[in-house]
Design a protein around this motif. Sequence first.
Motif, short mmCIF file in Angstrom:
data_model
loop_
_atom_site.label_atom_id
_atom_site.label_comp_id
_atom_site.label_asym_id
_atom_site.label_seq_id
_atom_site.Cartn_x
_atom_site.Cartn_y
_atom_site.Cartn_z
N TYR A 147 -0.19 -12.63 -7.95
CA TYR A 147 -1.42 -13.42 -7.80
C TYR A 147 -2.51 -12.57 -7.14
CZ TYR A 147 -4.46 -17.30 -6.30
OH TYR A 147 -5.53 -18.15 -6.09
N GLU A 148 -2.11 -11.77 -6.16
CA GLU A 148 -3.09 -10.97 -5.40
C GLU A 148 -3.82 -10.00 -6.31
OE1 GLU A 148 -0.30 -12.90 -2.92
OE2 GLU A 148 0.10 -11.46 -4.55
N ALA A 149 -3.13 -9.45 -7.31
CA ALA A 149 -3.78 -8.52 -8.24
C ALA A 149 -4.83 -9.25 -9.08
CB ALA A 149 -2.73 -7.86 -9.13
N CYS A 150 -4.49 -10.45 -9.53
CA CYS A 150 -5.43 -11.23 -10.34
C CYS A 150 -6.62 -11.67 -9.50
CB CYS A 150 -4.72 -12.43 -10.95
SG CYS A 150 -3.40 -11.98 -12.10
N LYS A 151 -6.37 -12.03 -8.25
CA LYS A 151 -7.47 -12.40 -7.35
C LYS A 151 -8.38 -11.21 -7.11
CE LYS A 151 -9.47 -15.05 -4.13
NZ LYS A 151 -10.38 -14.09 -3.47
N ALA A 152 -7.80 -10.02 -6.93
CA ALA A 152 -8.60 -8.81 -6.73
C ALA A 152 -9.45 -8.51 -7.96
CB ALA A 152 -7.68 -7.63 -6.41
N LEU A 153 -8.90 -8.71 -9.15
CA LEU A 153 -9.66 -8.47 -10.38
C LEU A 153 -10.80 -9.48 -10.50
CD1 LEU A 153 -10.24 -7.11 -13.05
CD2 LEU A 153 -8.45 -8.53 -14.09
N PHE A 169 -17.86 -0.79 -16.10
CA PHE A 169 -16.91 -1.70 -15.44
C PHE A 169 -15.52 -1.08 -15.38
CE2 PHE A 169 -13.59 -4.95 -15.98
CZ PHE A 169 -13.75 -5.64 -14.77
N LEU A 170 -15.07 -0.52 -16.48
CA LEU A 170 -13.73 0.07 -16.52
C LEU A 170 -13.63 1.27 -15.58
CD1 LEU A 170 -13.08 -0.22 -20.36
CD2 LEU A 170 -11.90 -1.47 -18.54
N ALA A 171 -14.70 2.05 -15.49
CA ALA A 171 -14.71 3.19 -14.57
C ALA A 171 -14.64 2.71 -13.12
CB ALA A 171 -15.96 4.04 -14.79
N GLU A 172 -15.40 1.65 -12.82
CA GLU A 172 -15.38 1.08 -11.47
C GLU A 172 -14.00 0.54 -11.13
OE1 GLU A 172 -17.23 -0.48 -7.84
OE2 GLU A 172 -17.97 0.93 -9.33
N ALA A 173 -13.39 -0.15 -12.11
CA ALA A 173 -12.05 -0.71 -11.88
C ALA A 173 -11.03 0.39 -11.64
CB ALA A 173 -11.65 -1.57 -13.08
N LYS A 174 -11.10 1.45 -12.43
CA LYS A 174 -10.17 2.56 -12.28
C LYS A 174 -10.30 3.19 -10.89
CE LYS A 174 -8.75 6.92 -14.42
NZ LYS A 174 -9.01 7.89 -15.53
N ALA A 175 -11.53 3.35 -10.44
CA ALA A 175 -11.76 3.95 -9.13
C ALA A 175 -11.21 3.08 -8.00
CB ALA A 175 -13.26 4.17 -8.93
#
Length: 373
Positions: free
Chosen positions: A355-361, A324-330
């Motif tokens: 807000y947009e960053a939290c929505k993306a996560l 998951f962390l690797a996918e998020a970093k990419a």
Amino acid sequence: MSIFGVILLEQRIQRTYNFNAGPSALPLEVLEKAQKELVDFRGNGMSVMELSHRSATFEEVHNEAISRLKNLFSIPDNYEILFLQGGASLQFSMIPMNFLQSGQQAAYIMTGSWSEKAIKEAKLFGEPYEVASTKDENYNRIPSLSELNFHDNDAYVHLTSNNTIYGTQWQEFPDTGDVPLIADMSSDIMSKPVDVSKFGIIYAGAQKNLGPSGVTVVIIRKDLIEKGNQQVPTMLKYSTHSKSNSLYNTPPTFGIYMLGEVLRWVEENGGLEAIEKKNTEKAKLIYDVIDESNGFYKGHAEKDSRSLMNITFNLQSEELEKKFLAEAKARGFVGLNGHRSVGGCRASTYNAVPYEACKALADLMKEFQQANQ
């Protein structure tokens, strides 16, 4: 537009999703204003970093920051605002050095690593004791108020309002009566309204919600300044900094300037009530994914102790967490690794995280679950 201008525009559009725990995200508007004023501040032909801290121009910057902090936090007149250095870590020592005598007791509420560091320093000067601790539960909750039994003759009661490593936050503060309540608010100051009058001292490193690292804000009741031990080194006495308006020695001038601009940004965005509403909405996006994942994601903190600033969670295995962390970093997410002492994942959703960053996560978490169940 020049090629250089196009590059700058692309850099702005491609800013990362910054979930770092600290130093953390700063408001883009503040960064852009600082960029414009970096070389020539208010027509002085100098950067704010080049101004004398004794100059009228910097004094105006300094006092503007104090005024904004007082207004936003509704700080009563019987409190002093100090801009110090050394971070919260120096306050761990300064507080007992000034207010805890040999043989005297002080109550420490243990909710995580920063509480542990604070009581360790206090043991050098007096007899601090743990009034309550959730260490046996891996600090997954804040002690209930019913668990707290203070002594009437305690020098003070100390707590950490928000715990970055474990993702817990005080929802209601204890009433300590005549015993001063002291709070390390480094990681949630200015994230919501707080009744300052309940506290003897509030202190906070700036690098979460207030600005860049290097400035420490101390909000201290004036009577405590007068009662402080005067038999300590000059730089470690609160009275020294109070008498000189925090200008006894050269302060972190750029950091104070940035702090003032961040506070201006909070004002322009509706003040603390509006900021709290936005923070609640941002955190809910991510907590909802955790709660609706049927155990795919497991939050560390108990629900009634959850932090709006630091959302900590694990996946079903270390292998899944790494994936998951690797996918998020990419995908451009930064700072989602949990603290090295506990592992897992952590999303720090401080004031300036949009807000947009939290929505993306949240969207990434849903997508990852669907692909890896």
